[in-house]
Design a protein around this motif. Sequence first.
Motif, PDB file in Angstrom:
ATOM      1  N   LEU A  63       2.362   0.745  -7.011  1.00 44.86           N
ATOM      2  CA  LEU A  63       1.216  -0.200  -7.197  1.00 44.86           C
ATOM      3  C   LEU A  63      -0.322   0.456  -7.159  1.00 44.86           C
ATOM      4  N   HIS A  64      -0.952  -0.070  -8.027  1.00 42.98           N
ATOM      5  CA  HIS A  64      -2.506   0.455  -8.071  1.00 42.98           C
ATOM      6  C   HIS A  64      -3.333  -0.193  -6.688  1.00 42.98           C
ATOM      7  N   PRO A  65      -3.947   0.566  -5.918  1.00 39.48           N
ATOM      8  CA  PRO A  65      -4.641   0.010  -4.909  1.00 39.48           C
ATOM      9  C   PRO A  65      -5.819  -0.999  -5.429  1.00 39.48           C
ATOM     10  N   ALA A  66      -6.195  -1.117  -6.599  1.00 42.95           N
ATOM     11  CA  ALA A  66      -7.055  -1.947  -6.860  1.00 42.95           C
ATOM     12  C   ALA A  66      -6.625  -3.467  -7.254  1.00 42.95           C
TER      13      ALA A  66
ATOM     14  N   ARG B 164      -9.610  -6.754  -3.274  1.00 45.20           N
ATOM     15  CA  ARG B 164      -8.503  -5.958  -3.534  1.00 45.20           C
ATOM     16  C   ARG B 164      -7.738  -5.366  -2.359  1.00 45.20           C
TER      17      ARG B 164
ATOM     18  N   ASN C 188       0.950  -1.247   0.007  1.00 45.59           N
ATOM     19  CA  ASN C 188       0.114  -0.035   0.043  1.00 45.59           C
ATOM     20  C   ASN C 188       1.209   1.330   0.033  1.00 45.59           C
TER      21      ASN C 188
ATOM     22  N   MET D  78      -7.131  -2.457  -1.701  1.00 50.19           N
ATOM     23  CA  MET D  78      -7.673  -1.212  -0.856  1.00 50.19           C
ATOM     24  C   MET D  78      -8.745  -1.542  -0.080  1.00 50.19           C
TER      25      MET D  78
END
Lengths: 362, 371
Positions: free
Chosen positions: B123-126, B165, B118, B167
């Motif tokens: 990195l994408h949160p999804a 995910r 995180n 997030m």
Amino acid sequence: MSRITVSQFFVMLFLCRVFTFFTAVPGVSEQISSSGALVFLPLCAALCALAMLPAFFLLRGKTKRGILEAAYSLSPLAGKVCALLFLFCSLFLAADSLTQFGLFLTSAVYPEQSGAMIVVLFCLTAAVLAMFGLESTARMSGFVLFFLLLSLALIFLSLSKEMSLLPLVSPLLEGTTPIVRGTVVTFAQTSELLLLLLFLPRLRGRVKKGFALWLVGLFLCLLAVTLGTLVSVGGYAQADLYPLYATAKSARLFSFQRMDALHIVIWSLLGLIKTALWLLLARHCALMLFPHRAISRMALPGAAAVSIVCSLLLLRIFPLFRAVYTVYLSGAPLFIVVCLVPLLLLLFSKKQQKNENGEAVK
Amino acid sequence: MRLLKRPLLLLLGLSLLFLCGCMKAQRLRERAVVQSVGVDMVDGRYLLTLVYFSPNAQALPTGAETAVASGSGATLSQAVDNASQSTGRQMFFGSTRVILLGEAFAVQGIAPAINYFNANSQLHPATYLLVCEQSAAPAAKHVDPETLAALAAATRARQGGVGGRLMDAVADLETPAAALCLPLLQKNAQGDEYSLKAGALLRGGKLTAPLSERSFTALGWLLGDMAGTTLTAPMPSGGLCTFSVQQSRPKITPREQENGRLVFDVAINATAALNEVLPRPEAGITDALLKEAQSALKSELLDLTGVALQETAYENAADLCHFYALLKKHLPTKLPQNKEEMQKLLQNSAFEIKINVQISRTGLETPSKTR
């Protein structure tokens, strides 16, 4: 001296305040994405209007006069003290914009980059923008406002599937302390009130109406953004240092895999406008203090240099950063410059008027 | 002012050279574009398996253009560093689709991995999270990252578009109840294929128990909109009927009984179309059959949600249905102060389930009488 319309000016103030909102100072940011914000944002709007009352009475009926001109007209000494105070404030607030920009980029977006380089480049760009003048900056703001609203709409549109009313709880759940703190902190960060007081002579149009529309529009926009964040990615945003950046990061729309890139570009433009305005104001105050041609040439580069140094000091020395921001976020400095100084000037002018009337009667 | 403008613009232009594009440029061949990550815990050390895009490599049995790097370390950062050193490339997580969490690692707690990834700005949160039966490394090495991502996305859709995910895990771990459910990647009996069927229940960030397939499916009905999914239910008179769900709206409301006991009213309103009836009725789709199908769907949903609540809230004291958030919203006076209180509260609460089902259209054509 070039003048701009009231609407252009308030668009700039709107963008400046939104910039601060996007980078809520780490440590108080959790309040932005909480239900409490739905109460303290309207409270802060009311507080801002109240704080401006002394200035309103002081400058009532006096067109083409800002607070500095009013102070100089009362007494040259009062004028010089005010100019010095506002110069200091402008330099600090320019440095604050740089610091917030540097902090955000180096902590959330590009952790491997040098904060110093970002601050220097950003300030130089803002100085160039300031050199083009208030009118050019105002013209640019119109485009930036359009793209800002478009990006916000796209972000929340892409998150519409995630929306749930579950995170919306009673704003008073944790008592009144977070509400009071939120109101004070949000007020402390609304330094645009000072910009208004000082840029008044350079405005064309109905300032009172513009101010009212700005205040209502601004806080409605902040409320909408807070509400959107809360109901779309509330839990995730609250866990992040920058809740609104976390919201932008989560958004995906069409081929925009990462909406945060768009957010950062627009946010950088907002930062540029804000820094440029404070640098212009610092130049204006310096010229009021020392009205020489040499000062006129060197004021802007000088203000940029001082802002860079202050910003680098704040970024490098954490105890200094903490001490400065503890004072700044207490709301006292803004209250002094926006409310107390005009109040003192108002009392002084009333006393002077009384004396003049007394002498006239004699 | 004009005199200064030119030098300032020149200075600005020159300083652009110091930006990352010029000074710290990273060539594509020096960068490993990570597509999936496997996180395991071996002998108290993190073991990372990083599958990255490599046009010249064909490391995976699927023939995908990917190569595999591994690195271990006392911390995740050290493991990533070691993986970078072993490949001579800098790991780039901007295109990572899936993070696989090994069972042994998940038992010890996934929080370090969640926090590490995180905090990674690339990195994408999804990014999807999956728990792997036993170890994550073999699954990461043998299954194409795109396939894993597609499996995770399909599972999420089957669960009403809820959870699964990075997030979601970050948000779930923030609450005092701190419970989450992730898809469980299982190996088949021959050990050559992987599939996602059941879920992994994590409490306080630690893998507590596997969740049955029925409970895992039911969580979708309790939390999200199951539109677009299908559900098969046994008919009271024998046979099976399959429904295509058009809409489902769950609503959970807490209330306090006179004796102080908490009751959660669970209401699910669903609209579905009857897609298939087996064996095919000779009389065609009659009103009586529709009523029977409606009753079958209602019983199935009642059973599903009952099993899920039994397995999660009662047996494992896990707050997977956001009961803490519901209490915060509707009954803040009953809000538990800590994790233990929340667990006790869940096990002592009652659940009243009401299912309202509507069959909007049959979806089956009645045989024509003239034919």
